[in-house]
Design an enzyme around this catalytic site. Structure first.
Site: not given
Ligand code: M6R
Length: 621
Positions: A52, A505, A125-126, A521, A498, A616, A99, A27, A502
């Site tokens: 955030r 997402e 935030n929390g 296989h 990776e 993030k 968020w 947040c 990428k």
């Protein structure tokens, strides 16, 4: 202020990276108080901390004897237009980007929240762990709640304390003391329109010291445009922020703490997109610089880090997502070159390995943010059992960095795009430095010249970035495909993982990364006419085996995009990457894959900086 990434490392790296704290729970908060209208500052800051969290946003200002709130679900830009945020006016204001944790994504749950009598506004935030109990007590006392959030209790608690006759600071302090959990909180008051009160416990808060204008924010990037002087609040500190002065108090006993501002080593350019359409693209293009910056390490810290691994009874290496992929590369080199047995595990799966955590064990943790819950849980378990924790982390002021016995920085500056790009390549560099130091200590590596290596790597990344137009062509050919496969062997296998991550997402295309040896296989059954497969196949011992797999796939209709320093006619398409030392090949191999994912997202009209459902820093388990 610094003039470029290298200067900032040389001159002010401690300030910069101590400053660079990332969220505990996602947040973003920004607040400003001044003698003039602060809405442009609050709105601008809000946009900077949008990385955030981005499901709702809102602003509150103290104006004409009332608190005016405008807030709603949606990205800041939408909320701004819909609610005409920029037309608000006030000399003290707060902004929040959310968020969601408690309460769904809705207008009513967006922050700021106001107390019953409209006296106090809060952004947070929390997570307030004891909010249910506090809410029940407040309801019994007649308070009316307008949201389903944990945050709203704070506004009502402060109002209760004001009712009891306390002044603004003491009312805030007494209210905060009733909270358990994590919080970065900022408050403004209807009847004290030149005051912001902020406090933190296990979530970052930083104060910006301007001229006749002061700030509070989750991250200094929110106010860097207005001031480069910052004061970092420590846990359990409370700040009284007025246009002309800032005072800080310890929450434990209310005593004032004297803190001098530090000079931030950022320029506005570091936190803007510059000429790029998105942060993600900017960060991909920053890599010729950031891979070089990653080489700037404190030699004695590097040696201590290396020697902890060299002398350990057992070594575990961990991370999540992209950071896990980088950690795989370190484990590979430790096993194959330093002959050190190392177990590599995904942080969220630490329980499979924790029975072996003990005194003499070293756990190496990789993280960009240093706040990933899975990683923190794994290393805390390791510490509890007596293990040493060493980490490779971008946010030097983060929880992971603080809780590690040794932490090496990535030095790649703020990474704002949700998809990790430059942090991955910096992680590869730093872990290579550690392994090289170990090899040096073992006597098998001599005459290292890191500076030269940094220069060569930087130029190689510059060259590989030239494949951009080729990547765009591939995107135009394959953007409507439902599935992609990424295959590689050995040291390039984590790069295949990776590349798939990428693509998933950013483009929302299903993608799988796997060892090329595994195709036969099972996955080969999925290959049909036109299936896109990316084969990362550097020259060397695995080259011809992977090439055989390429032939097998092409024979079944696959369109194979080869990524290598050695061209072969078997590939349907080919992207040449520069040949460099094998330990750095993942750095150049990953760049075309980052570009592929980025341009795929653009082509499919996704926002590459803010992929759906993600944040993030993943601070929940
Ligand atoms: O901050 P961390 O490196 O600990 O984050 C770990 C993962 O959440 C992160 O790498 C995530 O997978 C990225 N979004 C991938 O691009």
């Amino acid at each position: 202020m610094k003039k470029g990434p290298i200067n900032c490392i040389n001159i002010l790296c401690l300030n910069l990276y101590d400053a660079y704290t990332m969220p505990k729970i996602v947040c973003g908060i920004i607040g400003c108080t001044s003698d003039e209208n602060v809405v442009p500052e609050v709105l601008g800051g809000l946009k900077r901390v949008e990385y955030r969290g981005y499901d709702s946003a809102g602003i509150v200002v103290a104006v004409n004897g009332r608190l005016e709130v405008r807030k709603g679900a949606g990205r800041i830009e939408d909320v701004e237009k819909r609610l005409k945020l920029s037309s608000m006016k006030g000399k003290t204001g707060l902004g929040h980007t959310r968020w969601a944790t408690h309460g769904n994504v809705s207008d009513r749950n967006a922050h700021p929240h106001i107390s019953c009598m409209g006296e106090v506004a809060v952004v947070h935030n929390g997570i307030i762990d004891n909010y249910i109990q506090l809410k029940e007590e407040l309801l019994k006392r007649g308070h009316k709640f307008r949201s389903d959030t944990d945050t709203e209790v704070i506004a009502h608690l402060v109002e209760e304390e004001l009712k009891a006759g306390r002044d603004y600071l003491h009312a805030s302090l007494f209210a905060f003391k009733k909270l358990s959990g994590q919080y970065a909180v900022a408050l403004i008051f209807r009847d004290m329109p030149d005051l912001i009160v902020g406090a933190r416990k296990d979530a970052p808060l930083v104060l910006g010291v301007g001229k006749g204008k002061n700030f509070i924010a989750s991250d200094a990037i929110a106010f860097i445009e207005y001031t480069d002087k910052a004061i970092f609040l420590d846990n359990m500190e409370l700040a009284e922020i007025r246009p002309e002065r800032i005072r800080i108090y310890r929450m434990e006993d209310g005593r004032e703490v004297k803190k001098s501002p530090v000079q931030l080593a950022w320029e506005v350019a570091d936190i803007t997109k510059k000429e790029h359409a998105h942060f993600t693209l900017k960060e991909i293009h920053e890599q010729p610089l950031t891979v070089r910056s990653a080489f700037y390490q404190d030699p004695s810290k590097l040696r201590d880090f290396a020697s902890s691994i060299l002398t350990a009874k057992s070594v575990f290496i961990t991370g999540a997502g992209t950071s896990f992929h980088a950690s795989m590369l370190m484990a590979y080199r430790l096993r194959n070159e330093a002959r050190i047995r190392s177990e590599n595990f995904l942080s969220g799966e630490y329980r499979q390995f924790s029975q072996w955590f003990e005194k003499g064990t070293v756990v190496v943790a990789f993280s960009q943010s240093g706040e990933t819950a899975d990683v923190l849980e794994a290393v805390r378990e390791a510490k509890k059992k007596g293990a040493m924790v060493v980490s490779i982390v971008n946010a030097v002021g983060s929880t992971l960095a603080r809780e590690s016995d040794i932490a090496l920085p990535l030095n790649c500056g703020p990474e704002i795009g949700v998809a990790a790009t430059k942090s991955f390549t910096a992680q590869v560099v730093v872990s290579n430095l550690v392994v090289d130091t170990i090899l040096e200590m073992q006597g098998s590596l001599r005459n290292r010249a890191d500076e030269k290596e940094g220069e060569i790597l930087s130029r190689a990344v510059e060259r590989v970035l030239e494949c951009e137009s080729q990547v765009k062509e591939l995107v135009s050919m394959y953007s409507n495909k439902p599935d992609f496969y990424f295959v590689a062997r050995g040291y390039s296998y984590p790069v295949a993982l990776e590349g798939a991550l990428k693509l998933k997402e950013l483009s929302y295309i299903h993608a799988e990364g796997m060892p090329a040896s595994e195709l036969k296989h099972g996955t080969l059954a999925l290959i049909e006419e036109g299936t896109p497969v990316v084969a990362i196949n550097p020259s060397g011992e695995n080259h011809s085996d992977t090439l055989s797999n390429v032939e097998e796939m092409v024979a079944r209709g696959a369109h194979v995009i080869g990524i290598s320093d050695e061209a072969s006619k078997q590939y349907t398409h080919f992207i040449m990457v520069p040949k460099i030392e094998s330990k750095y090949m993942p750095v150049v191999e990953v760049v075309p894959l980052q570009l592929l994912a980025y341009y795929m997202a653009v082509e499919r009209e996704n926002d590459p900086d803010y992929p759906r459902n993600l944040a993030k820093s993943v601070t929940v388990k």
